[in-house]
Write a protein that holds these residues in place. Sequence first.
Motif, mmCIF file in Angstrom:
data_model
loop_
_atom_site.group_PDB
_atom_site.id
_atom_site.type_symbol
_atom_site.label_atom_id
_atom_site.label_comp_id
_atom_site.label_asym_id
_atom_site.label_seq_id
_atom_site.Cartn_x
_atom_site.Cartn_y
_atom_site.Cartn_z
ATOM 1 N N SER A 84 0.832 -1.211 0.000
ATOM 2 C CA SER A 84 0.000 0.000 0.000
ATOM 3 C C SER A 84 0.861 1.253 0.000
ATOM 4 N N PHE A 85 1.986 1.246 0.736
ATOM 5 C CA PHE A 85 2.883 2.397 0.731
ATOM 6 C C PHE A 85 3.457 2.604 -0.670
ATOM 7 N N ARG A 86 3.985 1.540 -1.268
ATOM 8 C CA ARG A 86 4.605 1.632 -2.592
ATOM 9 C C ARG A 86 3.629 2.166 -3.633
ATOM 10 N N ASP A 87 2.427 1.606 -3.664
ATOM 11 C CA ASP A 87 1.456 2.018 -4.672
ATOM 12 C C ASP A 87 1.056 3.482 -4.515
ATOM 13 N N LEU A 88 0.802 3.918 -3.286
ATOM 14 C CA LEU A 88 0.411 5.305 -3.060
ATOM 15 C C LEU A 88 1.569 6.255 -3.354
ATOM 16 N N PHE A 89 2.773 5.908 -2.913
ATOM 17 C CA PHE A 89 3.945 6.753 -3.149
ATOM 18 C C PHE A 89 4.214 6.868 -4.645
ATOM 19 N N ASN A 90 4.142 5.754 -5.367
ATOM 20 C CA ASN A 90 4.352 5.785 -6.820
ATOM 21 C C ASN A 90 3.305 6.660 -7.497
ATOM 22 N N SER A 91 2.060 6.525 -7.089
ATOM 23 C CA SER A 91 0.981 7.282 -7.707
ATOM 24 C C SER A 91 1.102 8.782 -7.460
ATOM 25 N N LEU A 92 1.405 9.171 -6.220
ATOM 26 C CA LEU A 92 1.434 10.589 -5.866
ATOM 27 C C LEU A 92 2.766 11.281 -6.155
ATOM 28 N N ILE A 93 3.859 10.570 -6.016
ATOM 29 C CA ILE A 93 5.177 11.205 -6.098
ATOM 30 C C ILE A 93 5.956 10.761 -7.338
ATOM 31 N N VAL A 94 6.194 9.475 -7.473
ATOM 32 C CA VAL A 94 7.087 8.973 -8.519
ATOM 33 C C VAL A 94 6.568 9.304 -9.920
ATOM 34 N N LYS A 95 5.272 9.155 -10.129
ATOM 35 C CA LYS A 95 4.710 9.374 -11.468
ATOM 36 C C LYS A 95 4.392 10.837 -11.753
ATOM 37 N N ASP A 96 4.640 11.705 -10.801
ATOM 38 C CA ASP A 96 4.407 13.136 -10.998
ATOM 39 C C ASP A 96 5.592 13.728 -11.752
ATOM 40 N N ALA A 97 5.395 14.025 -13.016
ATOM 41 C CA ALA A 97 6.474 14.524 -13.866
ATOM 42 C C ALA A 97 6.962 15.911 -13.455
ATOM 43 N N SER A 98 6.155 16.660 -12.711
ATOM 44 C CA SER A 98 6.562 18.007 -12.321
ATOM 45 C C SER A 98 7.442 18.026 -11.068
ATOM 46 N N THR A 99 7.644 16.872 -10.453
ATOM 47 C CA THR A 99 8.462 16.778 -9.250
ATOM 48 C C THR A 99 9.858 16.284 -9.615
ATOM 49 N N ALA A 100 10.875 17.032 -9.217
ATOM 50 C CA ALA A 100 12.269 16.662 -9.506
ATOM 51 C C ALA A 100 12.672 15.429 -8.703
ATOM 52 N N GLN A 101 13.675 14.713 -9.199
ATOM 53 C CA GLN A 101 14.162 13.504 -8.529
ATOM 54 C C GLN A 101 14.608 13.792 -7.094
ATOM 55 N N VAL A 102 15.301 14.902 -6.892
ATOM 56 C CA VAL A 102 15.777 15.225 -5.550
ATOM 57 C C VAL A 102 14.591 15.462 -4.609
ATOM 58 N N GLU A 103 13.531 16.089 -5.116
ATOM 59 C CA GLU A 103 12.340 16.303 -4.303
ATOM 60 C C GLU A 103 11.654 14.977 -3.988
ATOM 61 N N LYS A 104 11.646 14.067 -4.942
ATOM 62 C CA LYS A 104 11.059 12.740 -4.715
ATOM 63 C C LYS A 104 11.819 12.012 -3.605
ATOM 64 N N PHE A 105 13.146 12.150 -3.612
ATOM 65 C CA PHE A 105 13.937 11.502 -2.566
ATOM 66 C C PHE A 105 13.669 12.150 -1.209
ATOM 67 N N TYR A 106 13.498 13.453 -1.215
ATOM 68 C CA TYR A 106 13.155 14.154 0.023
ATOM 69 C C TYR A 106 11.824 13.630 0.571
ATOM 70 N N TYR A 107 10.825 13.519 -0.294
ATOM 71 C CA TYR A 107 9.526 12.995 0.136
ATOM 72 C C TYR A 107 9.666 11.572 0.666
ATOM 73 N N LEU A 108 10.462 10.765 -0.010
ATOM 74 C CA LEU A 108 10.673 9.392 0.442
ATOM 75 C C LEU A 108 11.269 9.393 1.844
ATOM 76 N N LYS A 109 12.310 10.205 2.057
ATOM 77 C CA LYS A 109 12.960 10.249 3.369
ATOM 78 C C LYS A 109 11.993 10.712 4.460
ATOM 79 N N THR A 110 11.095 11.638 4.160
ATOM 80 C CA THR A 110 10.166 12.134 5.175
ATOM 81 C C THR A 110 9.059 11.135 5.473
ATOM 82 N N CYS A 111 8.832 10.167 4.583
ATOM 83 C CA CYS A 111 7.791 9.165 4.797
ATOM 84 C C CYS A 111 8.286 7.951 5.569
ATOM 85 N N LEU A 112 9.586 7.810 5.697
ATOM 86 C CA LEU A 112 10.127 6.612 6.333
ATOM 87 C C LEU A 112 10.322 6.811 7.826
#
Length: 192
Positions: free
Chosen positions: A140-168
């Motif tokens: 459930s975490f992977r699917d939601l994170f991929n849907s909201l963050i990873v697949k968002d083309a307007s979010t930079a890779q570094v921002e995606k990593f920041y979001y990942l770190k704040t979710c863990l």
Amino acid sequence: MSKDMEAAISMQFDLYGHIARSYENLKKVGSAHYTIGLVEARLQALESNWEKFDTQHDKLLATYREALAGHDYLKKDMQSLTEESYIAQKSMFLDIFRSLKNKVSAEAPAVGANFLQTSRTTLPRIQLQQFSGRYEEWLSFRDLFNSLIVKDASTAQVEKFYYLKTCLKGEAELLIRSLPTTAENFASTHSS
């Protein structure tokens, strides 16, 4: 006085210098170039230098306590001096780190809000969930994170990593805690 003891003391003074100049060295980069990753890396270097100093201090006392009795190292109370410098430097790094983190957090909802407003105006904002590393939470975490963050083309890779770190949290957070917040680290830790 032995050469080994003098070498160890010399290393202690060098470590003190590295610790005491940590913030000044960061300032040389210029505040316009500060990033969360840079501040994290500098903070990790500071903590590493303090750990080395503290460990070496204990070894010096255990091995050379009597020989150190009249030495400047103890007269100047280098352990306390270095600890105070470490705390002062760390507090300045943490202030900058929190400021940068707040800036990213303040900017991130605006980007997410615009995305949601244009594509899903009737749906409420979705809060990212926390992941502790437990297997039963993963899908459930992977699917939601991929849907909201990873697949968002307007979010930079570094921002995606920041979001990942704040979710863990817990074990999952410990696995990537030492990684600087960079685009490269997101690419190396994320698998679709």
